[in-house]
Design a protein around this motif. Structure first.
Motif, PDB file in Angstrom:
ATOM      1  N   GLN A   1      12.638 -20.555   8.103  1.00 46.31           N
ATOM      2  CA  GLN A   1      13.452 -19.368   7.892  1.00 46.31           C
ATOM      3  C   GLN A   1      12.684 -18.107   8.282  1.00 46.31           C
ATOM      4  O   GLN A   1      11.462 -18.033   8.131  1.00 46.31           O
ATOM      5  CB  GLN A   1      13.875 -19.263   6.413  1.00 46.31           C
ATOM      6  CG  GLN A   1      14.685 -20.436   5.907  1.00 46.31           C
ATOM      7  CD  GLN A   1      15.991 -20.591   6.651  1.00 46.31           C
ATOM      8  OE1 GLN A   1      16.805 -19.680   6.676  1.00 46.31           O
ATOM      9  NE2 GLN A   1      16.193 -21.747   7.261  1.00 46.31           N
ATOM     10  N   GLU A   2      13.409 -17.127   8.780  1.00 46.97           N
ATOM     11  CA  GLU A   2      12.793 -15.866   9.175  1.00 46.97           C
ATOM     12  C   GLU A   2      12.223 -15.139   7.955  1.00 46.97           C
ATOM     13  O   GLU A   2      12.904 -14.952   6.957  1.00 46.97           O
ATOM     14  CB  GLU A   2      13.823 -14.963   9.862  1.00 46.97           C
ATOM     15  CG  GLU A   2      13.256 -13.640  10.338  1.00 46.97           C
ATOM     16  CD  GLU A   2      14.294 -12.774  11.010  1.00 46.97           C
ATOM     17  OE1 GLU A   2      13.958 -11.640  11.391  1.00 46.97           O
ATOM     18  OE2 GLU A   2      15.455 -13.228  11.134  1.00 46.97           O
ATOM     19  N   GLY A   3      10.971 -14.759   8.026  1.00 47.10           N
ATOM     20  CA  GLY A   3      10.329 -14.035   6.943  1.00 47.10           C
ATOM     21  C   GLY A   3       9.751 -14.907   5.855  1.00 47.10           C
ATOM     22  O   GLY A   3       9.160 -14.387   4.906  1.00 47.10           O
ATOM     23  N   ALA A   4       9.907 -16.231   5.945  1.00 44.40           N
ATOM     24  CA  ALA A   4       9.369 -17.132   4.925  1.00 44.40           C
ATOM     25  C   ALA A   4       7.844 -17.093   4.950  1.00 44.40           C
ATOM     26  O   ALA A   4       7.217 -17.212   6.010  1.00 44.40           O
ATOM     27  CB  ALA A   4       9.869 -18.545   5.142  1.00 44.40           C
ATOM     28  N   LYS A   5       7.228 -16.922   3.793  1.00 46.73           N
ATOM     29  CA  LYS A   5       5.777 -16.790   3.701  1.00 46.73           C
ATOM     30  C   LYS A   5       5.128 -18.038   3.132  1.00 46.73           C
ATOM     31  O   LYS A   5       4.096 -18.493   3.614  1.00 46.73           O
ATOM     32  CB  LYS A   5       5.427 -15.561   2.860  1.00 46.73           C
ATOM     33  CG  LYS A   5       3.953 -15.237   2.848  1.00 46.73           C
ATOM     34  CD  LYS A   5       3.685 -13.826   2.327  1.00 46.73           C
ATOM     35  CE  LYS A   5       4.160 -13.644   0.901  1.00 46.73           C
ATOM     36  NZ  LYS A   5       3.765 -12.320   0.358  1.00 46.73           N
ATOM     37  N   SER A   6       5.707 -18.604   2.094  1.00 42.22           N
ATOM     38  CA  SER A   6       5.139 -19.806   1.486  1.00 42.22           C
ATOM     39  C   SER A   6       6.227 -20.576   0.759  1.00 42.22           C
ATOM     40  O   SER A   6       7.253 -20.012   0.375  1.00 42.22           O
ATOM     41  CB  SER A   6       4.009 -19.450   0.509  1.00 42.22           C
ATOM     42  OG  SER A   6       4.516 -18.706  -0.582  1.00 42.22           O
ATOM     43  N   VAL A   7       5.988 -21.875   0.589  1.00 41.07           N
ATOM     44  CA  VAL A   7       6.940 -22.753  -0.100  1.00 41.07           C
ATOM     45  C   VAL A   7       6.171 -23.586  -1.114  1.00 41.07           C
ATOM     46  O   VAL A   7       5.124 -24.163  -0.793  1.00 41.07           O
ATOM     47  CB  VAL A   7       7.683 -23.668   0.880  1.00 41.07           C
ATOM     48  CG1 VAL A   7       8.620 -24.613   0.124  1.00 41.07           C
ATOM     49  CG2 VAL A   7       8.477 -22.851   1.893  1.00 41.07           C
ATOM     50  N   THR A   8       6.694 -23.651  -2.324  1.00 35.85           N
ATOM     51  CA  THR A   8       6.100 -24.473  -3.378  1.00 35.85           C
ATOM     52  C   THR A   8       7.179 -25.400  -3.927  1.00 35.85           C
ATOM     53  O   THR A   8       8.276 -24.950  -4.257  1.00 35.85           O
ATOM     54  CB  THR A   8       5.551 -23.611  -4.525  1.00 35.85           C
ATOM     55  OG1 THR A   8       4.612 -22.670  -3.990  1.00 35.85           O
ATOM     56  CG2 THR A   8       4.863 -24.469  -5.568  1.00 35.85           C
ATOM     57  N   SER A   9       6.866 -26.692  -4.012  1.00 34.76           N
ATOM     58  CA  SER A   9       7.857 -27.652  -4.499  1.00 34.76           C
ATOM     59  C   SER A   9       7.287 -28.462  -5.655  1.00 34.76           C
ATOM     60  O   SER A   9       6.087 -28.728  -5.716  1.00 34.76           O
ATOM     61  CB  SER A   9       8.292 -28.598  -3.370  1.00 34.76           C
ATOM     62  OG  SER A   9       7.205 -29.391  -2.924  1.00 34.76           O
ATOM     63  N   VAL A  10       8.177 -28.825  -6.562  1.00 32.68           N
ATOM     64  CA  VAL A  10       7.828 -29.653  -7.722  1.00 32.68           C
ATOM     65  C   VAL A  10       8.878 -30.750  -7.835  1.00 32.68           C
ATOM     66  O   VAL A  10      10.085 -30.470  -7.850  1.00 32.68           O
ATOM     67  CB  VAL A  10       7.780 -28.830  -9.021  1.00 32.68           C
ATOM     68  CG1 VAL A  10       7.501 -29.741 -10.203  1.00 32.68           C
ATOM     69  CG2 VAL A  10       6.733 -27.735  -8.925  1.00 32.68           C
TER      70      VAL A  10
END
Length: 380
Positions: A95-104
């Protein structure tokens, strides 16, 4: 006979005076006009504090974060991570502008948090994220997915707009969770039918969710939230299983009026026999803290004014002390009036700033008045 030269008006003849002295002398030469302006500004500030300014818990903060959460009837957390969380993370990172993703990933549950760069509109990013998920066709059909932009409310960063909560519980603990949820839904429906001016809606935060097992095709019920309401009784805290009714306010609602309206609606529901077997209490609201801070602001202001009046009367003069007190009240009134004009509210931050500002203006005001009083005495 020696001629005495006439006194001249320095505010008119002093052409070399800078802008600020000219501004001060302009009002000094017009005492009546100055008094009327001062009275109007002070009254406007007083009315802004008592009537115009809305009370708010915490100012609106745009959080560039999207939360993707839901349930998937898969016992193994590793399976949920592989089939749901990992594909969602891959889509989010594109995605445009996405910086980081955290999943649980846990048994039957998953949660993916996507942090965007500053300035990204969270609602627009949520819609784009949803379109990408729908077009990717990599998420299993049985996944019950919910996307939300967190809202900073009484419960912290929530995935829905929550400005207050009501806990519904059975004090006898005879009702199971399903029955308690039905009672809470009935209460929410009743509250929504009341005359609402500050409340937008009452919604039940259902702790149970129906999901379909992909292996068997059978529907099963999963408890996704675990809520307790604590009450102090006989020097001990008793905890009861509860169901939460969330309260969303109308735009620009006054948090004190909102709290009063909620409690009024609950008082009306207590008169209905259908709700006699459950208890309902406001369990989260900004109103108590705002009332406490307003009281603290008024107390600190009164104590500061009295201290200045007493100390100033002893050290300087009674008249100078009165002028100091009046100037402090004027400064606070002007500040509150400006808060209203620029669209601010009385909230946690502005109230703390006003209390802090009181201590900052005391010294400067006393120094200025003492200097003026000393200059007046030298010239008399």
């Amino acid at each position: 006979m020696k001629n005495t030269p006439k006194a001249t008006n320095s505010s008119v003849t002093d052409k070399s005076a800078k802008l600020l002295p000219k501004f001060a002398l302009f009002f000094f030469d017009r005492p009546r006009t100055t008094a009327l302006i001062w009275l109007a500004i002070t009254l406007f500030g007083v009315f802004s504090y008592t009537s115009f300014l809305k009370r708010e818990g915490f100012p609106n903060i745009a959080i560039p974060v999207i939360i993707a959460s839901g349930v998937y009837p898969e016992e193994a957390a590793a399976g949920i991570d592989r089939q749901v969380a990992a594909p969602l993370s891959d889509i989010a990172l594109k995605q445009e502008g996405a910086k980081s993703v955290t999943s649980v990933s846990e048994s039957n549950f998953f949660r993916v948090a996507v942090e965007y760069q500053e300035g990204i509109d969270a609602e627009a990013a949520k819609r784009e994220f949803q379109r990408s998920i729908d077009s990717s066709d990599v998420i299993p059909e049985s996944v019950q997915l919910q996307l939300a932009a967190p809202y900073f409310g009484v419960t912290g960063g929530s995935i829905e707009k929550i400005d207050a909560t009501i806990s519904v519980y059975d004090k006898d603990q005879s009702a199971d969770l399903q029955k308690l949820t039905e009672k809470a839904q009935g209460l929410a429906d009743y509250l929504n039918k009341q005359n609402k001016t500050q409340v937008e809606r009452y919604s039940v935060q259902n702790p149970l969710q129906e999901v379909t097992n992909p292996a068997t095709g059978q529907a099963t019920s999963i408890q996704r939230t675990f809520d307790r309401f604590g009450q102090r009784e006989n020097s001990e805290t008793a905890f009861y299983e509860s169901v939460i009714i969330t309260v969303a306010s109308v735009p620009d609602a006054d948090v004190l009026k909102l709290d009063d309206e909620i409690r009024s609606h609950l008082a009306q529901s207590e008169r209905e026999d259908i709700f006699s077997d459950v208890e309902a209490h406001v369990s989260a609201s900004y109103a108590p803290s705002i009332r406490e801070q307003l009281s603290e602001l008024q107390r600190v202001l009164l104590e500061g004014l009295l201290a200045v009046l007493v100390v100033g009367s002893i050290i300087i003069a009674v008249r100078a002390s009165l002028i100091t007190v009046i100037s402090m009240v004027t400064v606070i009134a002007i500040t509150i009036g400006l808060l209203f004009l620029v669209g601010y509210t009385l909230n946690v931050i502005t109230l703390f700033a006003l209390i802090l500002g009181l201590s900052l203006i005391v010294d400067d005001t006393i120094i200025m008045v003492e200097a003026l009083d000393s200059a007046r005495r030298r010239n008399t």
